[in-house]
Design an enzyme around this catalytic site. Structure first.
Site, PDB file in Angstrom:
ATOM      1  N   LEU A   1       0.887  -1.200  -0.171  1.00  0.00           N
ATOM      2  CA  LEU A   1      -0.301  -0.349  -0.348  1.00  0.00           C
ATOM      3  C   LEU A   1       1.069   1.318  -0.070  1.00  0.00           C
ATOM      4  CD1 LEU A   1      -2.659  -1.197   2.823  1.00  0.00           C
ATOM      5  CD2 LEU A   1      -3.142  -0.511   0.383  1.00  0.00           C
TER       6      LEU A   1
ATOM      7  N   SER B   1       5.246   2.880   1.166  1.00  0.00           N
ATOM      8  CA  SER B   1       6.772   2.239   1.863  1.00  0.00           C
ATOM      9  C   SER B   1       7.016   3.560   2.484  1.00  0.00           C
ATOM     10  CB  SER B   1       7.579   1.728   1.235  1.00  0.00           C
ATOM     11  OG  SER B   1       7.792   3.165   0.235  1.00  0.00           O
TER      12      SER B   1
ATOM     13  N   GLY C   1       9.561   1.396   7.110  1.00  0.00           N
ATOM     14  CA  GLY C   1       9.322   0.249   6.088  1.00  0.00           C
ATOM     15  C   GLY C   1       7.538   0.616   5.306  1.00  0.00           C
TER      16      GLY C   1
ATOM     17  N   ASP D   1       1.603  15.989  12.697  1.00  0.00           N
ATOM     18  CA  ASP D   1       1.348  15.789  11.465  1.00  0.00           C
ATOM     19  C   ASP D   1      -0.009  15.686  10.529  1.00  0.00           C
ATOM     20  OD1 ASP D   1       3.258  15.035   9.646  1.00  0.00           O
ATOM     21  OD2 ASP D   1       3.015  12.643   9.802  1.00  0.00           O
TER      22      ASP D   1
END
EC number: 2.7.11.1
Length: 714
Positions: free
Chosen positions: A340, A342, A346, A457
């Protein structure tokens, strides 16, 4: 639609007598109500118009309220006098009839007692014109500025309800009254005395439709009409009452129709139960256009949702995810599909739970990349935050699995990509679509701040879209849970969305940084551009006063003012700093129903009508491009069989060569080493992919599930 209401639920039965009702004293009538809240509720039902303009000052509000209450008291006094006169006349007639009917003295006395009890303000027939249902908002703060404080939660607002399939009308109500009368006559040895029938009819007409039911709010299964929806505008009709009373007298003469009446009565009770069920679970299909519209009401901010219950559907069933036993679930219980996305630590993959068949998102972090202590702190904070929060507009984390080399997060899957993808496809959104998106973001941030969590964020890339078009906040790597609302001094986040106080870390920063980022997001959604560029000049503009330029002339003044107040350089002057209610109460959100927006499971989201949303088939593409873990396991089981077949073929080949007696020259040691190296590479190529993909399943792992868990990975 017409219906018969039992009584005014908000007026006590023992608070009115015949003497007080005839005096017409305002203070006496006012004592009927337990408090000012009940009186306000009666006003809302009596008049189909706002009580007062909420934009007026307190003195004008008090004058308007007093004037409205006086007019209501006069109307109530007249109605009470008429009702008591009719009841007293009926009582006198019943007493005269009782002297002539010696065989039914007990029944007549009971009927008279029941009628005497009805002196306590029971409403006669109420004519209903439209189909409406009641909507009671949850608890909220008190309305200030009135002569008496009125709780906002008691004000009931009407929402249209489609009852076209329910054959509930005034005729059915009368049929039920007739059936009750016939049943009472049969119980009294089928005595067809018209005077006694009149008493029974009067008693049952003023009381609840069912003789065994009490005039209170009934449960969904009770066969009463107290929960039938009604319109606040009602009229009292004495002529209709007399006409129905005469019809009941004529119907009671037919004593041989007891079986038919019982059948009709049973049908009515079934219809009543269906009506109550339709009120509990709305029969109308929710629509995005009318869902966010509400009647004119004061914009009052309810307290943020702290504990969100599991999602329930309209049929009363629980979300299937809640049926999974996460404490016993292992990482090997999932089938893994394509990637989905990166990041630096990870990747995120699509996975599917074998037992339930539900899709989830697996976020996998590689331990070898998380070396710095600051990174370890961010990962621990993210795990502890995600396992302890639950909100409709935040991605839910169900469990984590820890292995010696990796960390797996099993999270809620939002299958329509992120907001940045749809913004890039549409270039910019309309103001109305932006308003609905921002309203959902406000609820999510409001919930995080109530939990003392600073998001830090907020950006379109971290706002996912689910299958219904609603937003889902994700990626809590930079989030921080503060103690007692204290500031934090760490500099983190995305530069384009950072508030000035983050860059100036001497005094630290707190929750207002999220409202600054929201202002940047709102500007980006309606213009398609960022308000600040990634340069030194942009950094200086954040520290000083600046002036935003809106190239789109079609934007309203309300949204411009909303953005300006969010992008205030001084955190103390920023919108939402001291109370998130100031954001809800902003004039740009005047047409948003926040109470409905908090329970979003039955409606489509703001992005559901966009072409980019409709054409987004993310699930299908991932399933086509990748193989599941089950298929990989089957291939791994088939590999030894292929090796055995290859060995058998080699043996047959060697036997054939020996039969032909070929002379082979011995190879040199250097050639032998090369041959071994090539064979080694060949074997590695066959098994390398499967070993890499399934390495984490063969390792011993531990898991953490959601629900108040505090975990430390490092």
């Amino acid at each position: 639609m017409s219906a018969i209401l039992n009584n005014y639920q908000y007026i006590p039965n023992n608070s009115l007598n015949s003497n007080n009702s005839n005096n017409g004293n305002n203070s006496t009538i006012l004592s009927l109500c337990d408090n000012a809240t009940q009186l306000m509720d009666i006003i809302m039902r009596e008049f189909n118009e706002p009580i007062f303009d909420y934009n007026q000052n307190s003195s004008e509000i008090n004058k308007s309220l007093v004037k409205t209450i006086k007019s209501l008291l006069e109307t109530l006094t007249k109605n009470l006098n008429n009702i008591n006169n009719n009841i007293n006349n009926n009582i006198s007639n019943n007493n005269n009839n009782n002297n002539n009917n010696n065989n039914n003295n007990n029944n007549n006395n009971n009927n008279n007692n029941n009628i005497n009890n009805n002196n306590n303000f029971n409403t006669p027939q109420i004519i209903i014109n439209d189909n409406y249902k009641l909507y009671t908002p949850p608890p909220a703060p008190m309305l200030k500025g009135l002569s008496c404080e009125v709780p906002f939660e008691t004000m009931e607002y009407m929402q249209p309800l489609d009852l076209s399939n329910n054959n509930i009308s005034l005729n059915n109500s009368c049929n039920m009254i007739n059936n009750d009368n016939n049943n009472n006559n049969n119980n009294n040895n089928n005595n067809n005395n018209n005077n006694n029938n009149n008493n029974n009819q009067q008693q049952q007409f003023y009381n609840a439709p069912s003789s065994n039911s009490t005039p209170s709010h009934s449960s969904p299964s009770s066969p009463t009409t107290s929960s039938i929806p009604f319109h606040p505008n009602f009229t009292l009709s004495q002529d209709n009452f007399n006409q129905q009373l005469q019809n009941n007298n004529n119907s009671n003469n037919n004593s041989n129709n007891n079986n038919n009446n019982n059948i009709i009565n049973n049908n009515f009770l079934q219809n009543s139960q269906q009506t109550n069920q339709s009120l509990q679970f709305s029969t109308t299909q929710p629509n995005l256009n009318n869902f966010y519209d509400i009647p004119k009401q004061p914009i009052i901010c309810s307290s943020p949702i702290v504990n969100i219950p599991p999602p329930f559907y309209l049929d009363g069933s629980i979300d299937p995810v809640e049926n999974i036993d996460w404490k016993r679930t292992k990482i090997s219980d999932f089938n893994f599909y394509g990637s989905l996305g990166s990041g630096s630590f990870g990747t995120a993959k699509l996975c599917r739970h074998r037992g339930s068949g539900l899709f989830f998102c697996s976020k996998t972090l590689r331990r070898e990349t998380i070396v710095h202590e600051k990174h370890k702190e961010h990962v621990n904070n993210e795990i502890n935050i995600m396992l302890n929060i639950s909100h409709p507009y935040i991605v839910k984390t169900y469990s984590t699995f820890n292995t010696p080399t990796k960390i797996h997060f099993i999270m809620e899957y939002a299958g329509k990509k992120d907001l940045f993808h749809h913004l890039r496809a549409n270039k910019c959104f309309t103001e109305q679509t932006t308003k609905l998106i921002v309203a959902e973001i406000v609820l999510a941030i409001e919930y995080l701040h109530a939990e003392n969590i600073i998001y830090r964020d907020l950006k379109p890339e971290n706002i996912l879209i689910d299958e219904k078009g609603h937003i889902k906040l994700t990626d809590f790597g930079f989030s921080k849970k503060t103690v007692g609302g204290k500031n934090t001094s760490s500099v983190c986040g995305t530069f384009d969305y950072m508030a000035p106080e983050i860059l100036n870390s001497s005094n630290g920063h707190g929750k207002p940084v999220d409202w600054w980022a929201l202002g940047v997001v709102v500007y980006e959604l309606v213009t398609g551009k960022l308000p600040f560029s990634n340069s030194k000049e942009s950094l200086l503009n954040r520290k000083a006063d600046f002036q935003l330029i809106f190239q789109n002339s079609y934007l309203s003044d309300e949204i411009k003012d909303f953005i300006f107040q969010l992008l205030s350089v001084d955190p103390s002057k920023r919108l939402g700093t001291f109370d998130s209610c100031s954001i809800r109460n902003h004039k740009w959100f005047s047409d948003i129903n926040w109470l409905h927006l908090e329970s979003k499971y039955q409606i489509d989201g703001p992005l559901s009508t966009l072409n980019s949303f409709i054409n987004c088939d993310f699930n299908i593409n991932l399933l086509k491009k990748s193989k599941s873990y089950t298929e990989q396991q089957q291939q791994q089981q088939q590999l030894p069989q292929q090796q055995q077949q290859q060995q058998q073929n080699n043996q047959l080949f060697n036997q054939t060569l020996q039969q032909q007696n070929f002379n082979f020259h011995p190879i040199q040691p250097q050639q032998q080493q090369q041959q071994q190296f090539f064979n080694f590479q060949f074997n590695n190529n066959n098994f390398n992919n499967n070993n890499n993909n399934n390495n984490n399943f063969n390792e011993a792992c531990t898991s953490n599930t959601c629900g108040g868990t505090t975990a430390s990975i490092f």
